[in-house]
Design a protein around this motif. Sequence first.
Motif, PDB file in Angstrom:
ATOM      1  N   MET A 223      57.534  26.105   8.131  1.00 27.51           N
ATOM      2  CA  MET A 223      58.406  25.642   7.052  1.00 27.51           C
ATOM      3  C   MET A 223      59.864  25.900   7.379  1.00 27.51           C
ATOM      4  SD  MET A 223      56.019  26.981   3.924  1.00 27.51           S
ATOM      5  CE  MET A 223      55.335  28.348   4.840  1.00 27.51           C
ATOM      6  N   ALA A 224      60.727  25.138   6.735  1.00 30.70           N
ATOM      7  CA  ALA A 224      62.161  25.342   6.910  1.00 30.70           C
ATOM      8  C   ALA A 224      62.872  25.013   5.614  1.00 30.70           C
ATOM      9  CB  ALA A 224      62.694  24.464   8.035  1.00 30.70           C
ATOM     10  N   PRO A 225      64.047  25.616   5.412  1.00 25.95           N
ATOM     11  CA  PRO A 225      64.822  25.269   4.217  1.00 25.95           C
ATOM     12  C   PRO A 225      65.382  23.862   4.383  1.00 25.95           C
ATOM     13  CG  PRO A 225      66.000  26.914   5.535  1.00 25.95           C
ATOM     14  CD  PRO A 225      64.743  26.607   6.251  1.00 25.95           C
ATOM     15  N   SER A 226      65.146  23.024   3.376  1.00 24.81           N
ATOM     16  CA  SER A 226      65.555  21.634   3.485  1.00 24.81           C
ATOM     17  C   SER A 226      66.232  21.180   2.206  1.00 24.81           C
ATOM     18  CB  SER A 226      64.324  20.771   3.790  1.00 24.81           C
ATOM     19  OG  SER A 226      64.731  19.486   4.175  1.00 24.81           O
ATOM     20  N   VAL A 227      66.670  19.936   2.216  1.00 26.18           N
ATOM     21  CA  VAL A 227      67.320  19.337   1.047  1.00 26.18           C
ATOM     22  C   VAL A 227      66.642  18.009   0.779  1.00 26.18           C
ATOM     23  CG1 VAL A 227      69.477  18.345   0.176  1.00 26.18           C
ATOM     24  CG2 VAL A 227      69.540  20.455   1.521  1.00 26.18           C
ATOM     25  N   HIS A 230      66.237  12.088  -1.596  1.00 24.73           N
ATOM     26  CA  HIS A 230      65.925  10.901  -2.381  1.00 24.73           C
ATOM     27  C   HIS A 230      66.890  10.588  -3.512  1.00 24.73           C
ATOM     28  CE1 HIS A 230      62.348  10.487   0.004  1.00 24.73           C
ATOM     29  NE2 HIS A 230      62.012  11.730  -0.261  1.00 24.73           N
ATOM     30  N   CYS A 231      67.941  11.387  -3.693  1.00 27.04           N
ATOM     31  CA  CYS A 231      69.006  10.997  -4.624  1.00 27.04           C
ATOM     32  C   CYS A 231      70.215  11.860  -4.321  1.00 27.04           C
ATOM     33  CB  CYS A 231      68.586  11.136  -6.087  1.00 27.04           C
ATOM     34  SG  CYS A 231      68.840  12.752  -6.836  1.00 27.04           S
ATOM     35  N   GLY A 232      71.273  11.727  -5.106  1.00 27.37           N
ATOM     36  CA  GLY A 232      72.504  12.436  -4.794  1.00 27.37           C
ATOM     37  C   GLY A 232      72.579  13.859  -5.316  1.00 27.37           C
ATOM     38  N   VAL A 233      71.531  14.347  -5.982  1.00 24.08           N
ATOM     39  CA  VAL A 233      71.607  15.691  -6.545  1.00 24.08           C
ATOM     40  C   VAL A 233      71.407  16.752  -5.470  1.00 24.08           C
ATOM     41  CG1 VAL A 233      70.610  17.296  -8.221  1.00 24.08           C
ATOM     42  CG2 VAL A 233      70.837  14.875  -8.783  1.00 24.08           C
ATOM     43  N   GLY A 234      70.621  16.413  -4.463  1.00 29.33           N
ATOM     44  CA  GLY A 234      70.465  17.337  -3.352  1.00 29.33           C
ATOM     45  C   GLY A 234      69.782  18.635  -3.704  1.00 29.33           C
ATOM     46  N   CYS A 235      68.612  18.545  -4.345  1.00 30.62           N
ATOM     47  CA  CYS A 235      67.873  19.768  -4.670  1.00 30.62           C
ATOM     48  C   CYS A 235      67.417  20.451  -3.397  1.00 30.62           C
ATOM     49  CB  CYS A 235      66.643  19.424  -5.507  1.00 30.62           C
ATOM     50  SG  CYS A 235      67.055  18.685  -7.093  1.00 30.62           S
ATOM     51  N   SER A 236      67.400  21.776  -3.442  1.00 28.93           N
ATOM     52  CA  SER A 236      66.894  22.537  -2.301  1.00 28.93           C
ATOM     53  C   SER A 236      65.382  22.467  -2.281  1.00 28.93           C
ATOM     54  CB  SER A 236      67.310  24.004  -2.413  1.00 28.93           C
ATOM     55  OG  SER A 236      68.702  24.136  -2.281  1.00 28.93           O
ATOM     56  N   PHE A 630      70.528  21.472   5.941  1.00 29.22           N
ATOM     57  CA  PHE A 630      69.071  21.359   5.997  1.00 29.22           C
ATOM     58  C   PHE A 630      68.641  21.609   7.443  1.00 29.22           C
ATOM     59  CE2 PHE A 630      68.712  17.204   8.078  1.00 29.22           C
ATOM     60  CZ  PHE A 630      69.958  16.644   7.828  1.00 29.22           C
ATOM     61  N   PHE A 631      67.469  22.181   7.595  1.00 35.49           N
ATOM     62  CA  PHE A 631      67.041  22.594   8.939  1.00 35.49           C
ATOM     63  C   PHE A 631      65.754  21.903   9.368  1.00 35.49           C
ATOM     64  CE2 PHE A 631      70.130  25.695   9.928  1.00 35.49           C
ATOM     65  CZ  PHE A 631      70.519  26.274   8.734  1.00 35.49           C
ATOM     66  N   GLN A 632      65.662  21.714  10.641  1.00 37.57           N
ATOM     67  CA  GLN A 632      64.486  21.102  11.240  1.00 37.57           C
ATOM     68  C   GLN A 632      63.256  21.937  10.911  1.00 37.57           C
ATOM     69  OE1 GLN A 632      65.225  20.638  15.369  1.00 37.57           O
ATOM     70  NE2 GLN A 632      63.371  19.480  15.775  1.00 37.57           N
ATOM     71  N   VAL A 633      62.194  21.262  10.536  1.00 36.63           N
ATOM     72  CA  VAL A 633      60.959  21.964  10.222  1.00 36.63           C
ATOM     73  C   VAL A 633      60.108  22.129  11.477  1.00 36.63           C
ATOM     74  CG1 VAL A 633      58.893  21.940   8.771  1.00 36.63           C
ATOM     75  CG2 VAL A 633      61.024  20.967   7.918  1.00 36.63           C
ATOM     76  N   TYR A 634      60.096  21.095  12.294  1.00 40.93           N
ATOM     77  CA  TYR A 634      59.230  21.134  13.475  1.00 40.93           C
ATOM     78  C   TYR A 634      59.828  20.262  14.552  1.00 40.93           C
ATOM     79  CZ  TYR A 634      57.654  16.644  11.560  1.00 40.93           C
ATOM     80  OH  TYR A 634      57.609  15.371  11.050  1.00 40.93           O
ATOM     81  N   VAL A 635      59.357  20.432  15.760  1.00 41.42           N
ATOM     82  CA  VAL A 635      59.808  19.587  16.857  1.00 41.42           C
ATOM     83  C   VAL A 635      58.935  18.345  16.864  1.00 41.42           C
ATOM     84  CG1 VAL A 635      60.086  19.417  19.348  1.00 41.42           C
ATOM     85  CG2 VAL A 635      60.545  21.586  18.167  1.00 41.42           C
ATOM     86  N   PRO A 636      59.542  17.192  16.659  1.00 41.83           N
ATOM     87  CA  PRO A 636      58.717  15.984  16.533  1.00 41.83           C
ATOM     88  C   PRO A 636      58.150  15.541  17.876  1.00 41.83           C
ATOM     89  CG  PRO A 636      61.038  15.410  16.422  1.00 41.83           C
ATOM     90  CD  PRO A 636      60.975  16.901  16.505  1.00 41.83           C
ATOM     91  N   LYS A 637      57.102  14.760  17.750  1.00 43.41           N
ATOM     92  CA  LYS A 637      56.454  14.249  18.965  1.00 43.41           C
ATOM     93  C   LYS A 637      57.277  13.116  19.555  1.00 43.41           C
ATOM     94  CE  LYS A 637      52.203  13.828  16.928  1.00 43.41           C
ATOM     95  NZ  LYS A 637      51.356  14.773  16.185  1.00 43.41           N
TER      96      LYS A 637
END
Lengths: 901, 423
Positions: A223-227, A230-236, A630-637
């Motif tokens: 897991m990673a902290p993200s934002v 899907h809208c301009g509120v930018g919930c954590s 916002f931070f990367q959660v995983y290294v994509p394939k």
Amino acid sequence: MAKIWVDDKWYEVNPDQSLLQACLGLGFDLPYFCWHPALGSVGACRQCAVKQFKDENDTQGRLVMACMTPVAEGTRISIKDPDAVAFRAGVIEGLMMNHPHDCPVCDEGGQCHLQDMTVMTGHNYRRYRFKKRTFRNQYLGPLLNHEMNRCIQCYRCVRYYQDYVGGDDLQAFVLRNTVFFGRQEDGVLKSEFAGNLDEICPTGVFTDKTVKAHYTRKWDLQMAPSVCVHCGVGCSTSAGERYGTLRRIVNRYNGEVNGYFLCDRGRFGYEFVNSEQRVRQAFSRQDGRLKPLPKEKAVEQLRDILKGNDRVIGIGSPRASLESNFALRSLVGPDRFFNGMSDETSRLVSLMAEILLQGPARSPSLREIEQSDAVLVLGEDVNNVAPRIALALRQSVRQQPMEMTDKMKIPRWLDFAVREAIQDQRGPLFIATPAATRLDDIATATYRAAPDDIARLGFAVAHALDYEAPVVPDLSSEVSALAEQIAQALKNAKRPLVVAGPSLNSEAVVHAAANVARALSKDGKAARLSFTMPEVNSLGLALLGGGNLSAAFKAVEEGEADTVFVLENDLYRRAPASAVDKLMQAVRHLIVLDHLMTPTASKAEYVFPSGTFAESDGTFVNNEGRAQRFFQVYVPKEDIQESWRWLIEIMKAAGHPVAASWNVLDDLVSATAAAAPVLAGITEAAPSAKFRIVGRKIPREPLRYTGRTAMHAHINVSEPKPPDDPDSPLAFSMEGYPGQPPSSLIPFFWSPGWNSIQSVNKFQSEINGPLRGGDPGVRLIEPPQVSNWLYFSAPQKAFEVRPDEWLLVPLYHVFGSEELSAQAPAIAQLAPGPYVALSVTDAARLQVNDGAQVEVKLNGNVQRLPVMVQQGLPTGVAGLPMGVVPLEGAGLPLWVRLSRS
Amino acid sequence: MEKVLTKDIPPDGSALDIKAYERAGGYQGVRKALKMTPDEVIEVVKQSNLRGRGGAGFPTGLKWSFVPRGKDAPHPKYLCANADEMEPGTFKDRLLMESTPHQLIEGMICAAYAIEADVAYIFLRGEYILSAERLRKALAEAHANNYLGKNILGSGYNLEMHLHLSGGRYMCGEETGLLNALEGKRANPRTKPPFPQVSGLFGKPTIVQNVETLCNVHHIINNGPEWFKSLSRSADGGTKLYGASGKVKRPGLWELPMGTTIREILEEHAGGMREGLRFRGLLPGGASTDFLVEEHLDVKMDFTEVQKAGSRMGTGTMIVMDDRTCPVGFVKNLEHFFAQESCGWCTPCWSGLSWAEKMLTAIEAGEGQEEDLERLAYICRFCAPGNTFCALAPGAVEPLQSALKYFREDFERHIREKQCPWR
């Protein structure tokens, strides 16, 4: 502060809390169920029992419920008292009597508050030998699963759904030990905040149904902290991955923004990340078709295209990070960078940014919105364009009534007593929109009107507040009276708020909102002005700058540019199809970087696979003006990586001097921060990649993450080294610092003995307060000390109904209007089909009923759409759902002819 | 002895209409009260030592004195008559409402006046259809005769009074559960503070009072507090409607001085046990009170003395158990009721009472385990006052805990012999 004695010591605590909150804030492990920090105390479950003593001589004491006991100077309690300990275990025993042995197959297992509290109290053996009561479960929609046998009757779900959200289709039925929480009959839960039931429910009664398709235990997620994007509120948010697919989004507590709750679009819209439409490799057009090619080749070919080429432009995107937009801007040069918003939106977002920068009104955080005590909403259907703000507005109307209950000495945390005393009283909330909204049920008054009339109402309010504000001519007596009423309410408030935005594409409405806020500030009030933003980084992009889309098209058309980079943007959503097609014809090289094979990407010469929010690091600036990392959660394939990384590679290959020193995120953040003074603060949004705690990184994986050695064994039996993360202080590993990091770096909430989301308590110094060290994000915009503002002038003419035409206005849907979430199957299922909304009188005029077909001509194309008759829509105004009906890029509002098919 | 509440009850089971009621002296209390100030009325009731007859026995005048009064008081204020008589074994309010509905109305008008209430509700148990019919008629008569509505008897005092039929459930008889039910919510109770006097019905100052209590009010106003105190044999003022059910010769209701002994009620008025049966024990105040046995027969039935003996007077209607009735079955039946009526709000009640019922059912059927008695005793402790949200569960376990104390041998025999020894 008040001194309380707990077991063997004195402690100083905030006296405005219940004893339970005070104990939890002090770090004591006191179990509870029915209390929730956002819902207050009701004393139902009896789990939080402690022994209270009258004084130091009282050796007997009596059991009290901590959640229902006020903190008073000299309060003496014992948590460890044997009677209290035994009683708390007894409560668990009571709950366990009917609880099924579902743990191994229950989604909640491993993040279950009931599990945690059971272990905490020490109850283990079952004495009850009789049958357990069971229920039939209901279908509640594609988002939430219902498993009633697990219910412990804590009543949190109905309290949240009815009292906090204002919903009415989730109820408690029956009584005794067979209380059933559900709907009167199976069916989709109506509220767009129902998804929070997953986290509100302390057991597995309500769980995330979308996760079931790819279920993963919390301890197994990376897991990673993200934002939320899907809208301009930018919930954590906290995003979780396993085996290379994104598994879930859950709320990440941010005391200034989303608090404990998300909306359903943000919680369930993530499946686009796993979509089959994902671009996973670089593509180039070979023999007229897009075919994959190795990334090195792609970059090489781009280098060749760029060599000596001074006719390159870049079109950015309000859904791409600041860094990606900045990298593109650097590649093409600031005067060749275009922001990629539609012309109307670009103009309005820039205007709103200007107004906030100029002051004097403050752009409030969501927490401040919740605490506003008088609100005017101009034009925005908040529930659908900035849903989390709507939830905050619903709480705001309790502010003034709670001043009355304060006088009655009812503590604010004693939830039912406060609500009982308040009854139906509400603080002032005025909503002016063309169509009905889901906040109407708590509004003091609503005003249904066309955009210009909404603006005129706003201007009239400003004039009523301050005679120096422009007069609105020819105002009807009803609207004058309403304006007067609104002005009075705002004037009498301590923390008045105006909410507006770009949704109606009306400059006049934005001007009106500014005038009202400015008139209030003149009065010396702490006036707040909240502008909704259409997308996650609309405001960030506006602060960065860039020309509008028409200028970009013109540049290509007139031969000034023949190479176009498009960053994470589907131009067909921004401009008329004819204009985009023309661009496609005229352009020589079209290079698209995006996550999905959009209509724009499918016509490109080159497509580069962009990482989504889950596969990238970057910064977004939300509608408040808060920069959040916002931070990367995983290294994509395969070849997916951040857009900005692609652009840096391309720039390096092309010999761009500026990119020579850019290698990792921090390099780009610093460079972006230097691009404009207002962006300087983004470097503080999170610690740099060099940040360590006692020399250790922050692990993305919980300590109990399993399968690490087996996961890749089918590829190579030797366990690979975990990937490096040069962009952040987080590690793709379970090894690292186990304690609490700075709030912007918290990937998930967990604490020993607290596996569920309730562990958030451990990260706050005071329950419901900021995370220790401050909540994530940095406010970039503060009203200046001295503000030289002027009033905007009012539109002179009122809206006039036309005999043969209707003014088409945009309508928004939380499910369906936003590009990325609409790709998630569950969201798509809930999105409406195309329609055109008509008022009752207009439907009669056209002689159509609900569902009848009408013809609408948009940008030369005739569309046949079914009618939806909407009460309250003003005569002469029709509504079109954004994102649902193909607009062909038509700019609404637009006068159109409508005819019965 | 002087009867107060029952002196005018028609012996044929009919109700006194307004004319008959007025001829018997009715509505003189209202006339007198309207000439006093509300504070004066409260003072008189305080001095009379009238205590609530719904079961809790709280001093009535004191209760009313907590209602904010005067020109700054919030309005509307409410008076609710708790006519939801659902305590098993209790049928006293029913008698009063069916035969002298105007007595309740008059008492309510005086009480409402004392607390400056604007609206009054009679919250009536839905099953009491005869009471409903007669109260409706009486309310119409009272309105027609200017005892209710605007400007009552030219005094300037306005009072609306409505009859509300409960949708059902025992919890509606709990003061705050009643308020929630009246508001249309689920009948869960509320915590106190805030007290109903401050935030009651619809968040406004409210008094909820039992029917029998209210029926005494205008008599106190008419005849004074000293007279009321003189009727009683104890410190608590007035008379009391006592009842007895079970296998006694004459089950029924009798109005007697407060403080009459159990023996007098049981032997003189109820005629003692039926032929061939002996007295084993009784619940003095309805199902949710502790058993009293032979040694307690000389206890005075008032609020204090019964408490000293280890029980509660409650509603004063006794359920008598004979020596041929199985105590296990007797208690199981009661726990079945309480488990069924648990509102489902707090864990000890909704989980504990159901468990207790199941164990008692098993024991009665000969399937009890040795440890069950310890578990039942545990449930009684688990549901102690303060541990639960309201008084339902603590009341529910009173017959159980006292049965385990006085009739333990019967329980043990069921378990040992694997059958009910009474069959």
